[in-house]
Enzyme design. Sequence first.
Site, mmCIF file in Angstrom:
data_model
loop_
_atom_site.group_PDB
_atom_site.id
_atom_site.type_symbol
_atom_site.label_atom_id
_atom_site.label_comp_id
_atom_site.label_asym_id
_atom_site.label_seq_id
_atom_site.Cartn_x
_atom_site.Cartn_y
_atom_site.Cartn_z
ATOM 1 N N GLY A 109 0.807 -1.213 0.000
ATOM 2 C CA GLY A 109 0.000 0.000 0.000
ATOM 3 C C GLY A 109 0.837 1.258 0.000
ATOM 4 C CE1 TYR B 116 -10.685 0.124 6.708
ATOM 5 C CE2 TYR B 116 -11.022 1.180 8.841
ATOM 6 C CZ TYR B 116 -10.204 0.867 7.773
ATOM 7 O OH TYR B 116 -8.896 1.278 7.786
ATOM 8 N NE ARG C 78 -14.911 11.628 14.548
ATOM 9 C CZ ARG C 78 -15.968 11.531 15.333
ATOM 10 N NH1 ARG C 78 -15.890 11.967 16.591
ATOM 11 N NH2 ARG C 78 -17.096 11.012 14.903
#
Length: 349
Positions: free
Chosen positions: A11, A137, A239
């Site tokens: 990746g 996920y 967040r």
Amino acid sequence: MNKNSKIYVAGHRGLVGSAILENLELKGYNNIITRTHSKLDLSNQIEVQEFFNTEKPEYVILAAAKVGGIVANNVYRADFIYENLMIQNNVIHQSYVNGVKKLLFLGSTCIYPKNCPQPMKEDYLLTDILEYTNEPYAIAKIAGIKMCESYNLQYGTNFISVMPTNLYGPNDNFDLEKSHVLPALIRKIYLAKLLNEENYEAVLKDTSFKTIEEAKEYLASFGVSKNSVEIWGTGKPRREFLWSKDMADACVFLMENRSFRDTYNADQKEIRNTHINIGTGEDISIAELAEKIKSIIGFEGELIYNTNKPDGTIRKLTDVSRLNELGWKHSMNIDDGIKIAFEWYKKNN
């Protein structure tokens, strides 16, 4: 690892993998293997088996994954669980079969329960239900953690799992439908500013439309106009954001200096939750983040919060005490990070 060690970065073109690859190269590692998806489909068991049999990497960093924001996770649920499980299963198993010395598996802090106590400790895994929108996920990533633990305990492998918080930085995904909140806000607010300035040439270049009418209609579907930008939810959720290069540095630090046995107490009867959170231990509300981005970009319009849209988890802050105790701490602050990410976007899109 030494500078000549054969290291496979899976990746390497994504936000995570590209940052790790750059970090390794800057530190002088000179025997790094990469493959694009067109050359190696990691969800294909036979292709992965043949790759490992041929290349025989000594170290593996598994940063390959199908990722996306709240919309993509909720809409493409089957794709997210299937593709991520297949990638993980193939790479982790072949790393065991081929005697890889150490593997680093990257997940995400979405593995923690929806209403997880804050800050989120590693031991809070599997203590309650997950956030619905990204459940497939998250389940895939939890399976990856447990796969690494299980292979370590049964076969004596040295597979480490790390769970980075929300990442941003160079090579991020700025797609308006599929990106995470920070890059999406950067692009939406930037395009609103361009519309406000009637810089239509820049708008067309950014969106790849032939006419400004088409571009305006497309952007309006995402709540972007010359006077305002729509943001999903109330803006109240908080967040945590980590600069991708900080994340990469933490990963390489762990590969160089730490092993699976450093992630648990030798006295434990049940060895579980050996993954390591990677983050800053600091958070910010979506509204505060949007205002920061608006100020940095210089947009003078309005931010409109669509409260008919979901907020997602109200707060997601990692407890990074385990990582700090292992010897690593972040360095990039959010303001400087946004400025650099914005400049990267303008230059590369």
